[in-house]
Design an enzyme around this catalytic site. Structure first.
Site, short mmCIF file in Angstrom:
data_model
loop_
_atom_site.label_atom_id
_atom_site.label_comp_id
_atom_site.label_asym_id
_atom_site.label_seq_id
_atom_site.Cartn_x
_atom_site.Cartn_y
_atom_site.Cartn_z
N ARG A 33 0.82 -1.22 0.00
CA ARG A 33 0.00 0.00 0.00
C ARG A 33 0.85 1.27 0.00
NH1 ARG A 33 -5.12 -1.87 3.82
NH2 ARG A 33 -6.20 -2.93 2.11
N LYS A 56 -19.43 -16.84 2.07
CA LYS A 56 -20.87 -16.64 2.29
C LYS A 56 -21.59 -15.99 1.13
CE LYS A 56 -20.14 -15.48 7.19
NZ LYS A 56 -18.87 -14.77 7.06
N GLY A 91 -9.27 -7.89 -1.26
CA GLY A 91 -9.52 -8.87 -0.21
C GLY A 91 -8.78 -10.19 -0.39
#
Length: 401
Positions: free
Chosen positions: A37, A201, A358
């Site tokens: 980052r 999920k 992610g």
């Protein structure tokens, strides 16, 4: 598309420029363990320095929940940025972020100099987008640049509130790149457009599934979320992860795909084991069975070999591919095969390949395919909301061209 002014559209010479970066880096005993980052923020910072701006950097780090926590100080970031930029990045160590140190340092700045403020989340108002802290931040600068896509889906003081008190608010190079790649992939893709969704999920990806079905030509489902779809088709899924409250939703999505003439691919075989690996990367005994023959006492933990081939084939003819979420428990070498197969197929294709932050970004980088992808998003939650078709507050707050 999202026609926002960028750092290329402004003149910053002699002006104080507040730059919201994403320096939310992992720290171990005060050492930065992954500086991706920081490196990603350098092009924007260097451009502003070269143009003679007086550069004031700010970012959050972790979740200090509105109080100063020494272990979440940005001091190590200032030290590493000094090395990366080859010039001093002065650290303004104020527990209240905009305090005497920051004000004095900003007041004494010369063109091309850089300072870094303390963790913006040391202030409780930051995450509530409070007026006082937004005004404090704005008081330091004449120009505002947002280059933190990772927090663009949140309306906080340092990315939204501050823009109300500054005349010029633009996006940095990193933010521009995210808008261009993710935005164009979803709203104006070169076809065939294949979207691959994985992860645990269904609930996390409800709106993404629905939105992508309208935009893509083929939607591939893997990971734990696939089992809710398989159960919705009436298949036996054993002890696999399932969300029984989302079965009707999965049926609706399968009907929607059919009605729109889109391909919706689900696993045809599954890698199963008696239980989840413990520790997560420990040895585990697995076998591969057809997706409609998962024994009642077993659970699916990765896509099977035939599914990996099916998914790789779907990618071969694509011109645009967006991938969000791993195909299985990729942290375990035995259960990473499906994720590796998908990553390999993306690495070999000529298509524009976009990895949506992610876990999928972590997987692609860990497996060594990072440099083969067209774009790896720096924001997990932000890229998901982008793929849902939502407006991101941090993007919306910048001036339009």
């Amino acid at each position: 598309m999202l026609n926002k002014k960028s750092v290329d559209d402004i003149n910053v010479k002699g002006k104080k420029v507040l730059v919201r970066c994403d320096f939310n880096v992992p720290l171990k005993e005060g050492r930065i363990t992954d500086e991706n980052r920081l490196v990603a923020a350098l092009p924007t910072i260097k451009k502003l320095i070269a143009d003679g701006g007086r550069v004031i950097l700010c970012s959050h780090l972790g979740k200090p929940k509105g109080e100063p926590k020494p272990e979440l100080s940005l001091a190590p970031v200032a030290a590493r940025l000094t090395e990366l930029l080859g010039q001093e990045v002065k650290f303004a160590a104020d527990p209240e972020v905009v305090g005497p140190n920051a004000k004095a340092a900003a007041g004494a700045m010369k063109d091309g100099e850089v300072i870094l403020l303390e963790n913006t989340r040391y202030r409780a108002e930051e995450t509530k987008n409070g007026e006082a802290f937004s005004k404090d931040l704005a008081s330091l600068c004449e120009v505002y640049v947002n280059d933190a896509f990772g927090t663009a889906h949140r309306a906080h003081c340092s990315n939204v509130g501050v823009t109300q008190y500054v005349d010029t608010a633009v996006v940095g190079y990193l933010m521009q790149k995210e808008i261009d790649f993710l935005g164009n992939a979803v709203n104006n893709p070169v076809r065939p457009f294949v979207a691959i969704l994985g992860g645990a999920k269904v609930a996390d990806k409800l709106n993404v599934i629905s939105n992508l079905l309208e935009k893509c030509d083929t939607l591939i489902i893997g990971g734990g979320m696939a089992f809710t779809f398989l159960k919705a088709q009436g298949r036996e899924i054993g002890k696999s992860l399932v969300d029984d409250t989302k079965l009707d939703y999965c049926r609706e999505m399968m009907e929607k795909a059919e009605k729109l003439g889109k391909k919706l691919l689900l696993p045809i075989d599954t890698t199963i084991a008696a239980s989840f690996p413990s520790p997560i990367d420990g040895p585990i005994e697995v076998s591969v069975v057809s997706s409609d023959a998962i024994p009642a006492d077993m659970e699916g933990l990765d896509i099977g070999t035939e599914t990996a081939k099916l998914y790789a084939d779907a990618v071969k003819s694509a011109k645009t591919v967006v991938w969000n979420g791993p195909m299985g428990v990729f942290e375990n070498p035995t259960l990473a095969k499906g994720t590796i197969a998908v990553a390999e197929s993306l690495a070999e294709t000529e298509a524009t390949t976009i990895i949506g932050g992610g876990d999928s970004a972590a997987a692609v980088n860990q497996l060594g395919f990072g440099d083969k992808m067209t774009h790896i998003s720096t924001g997990g939650g932000a890229s998901l909301e982008f793929l849902e078709g939502k407006e991101l507050p941090g993007v919306a707050a910048a001036n339009d061209k």
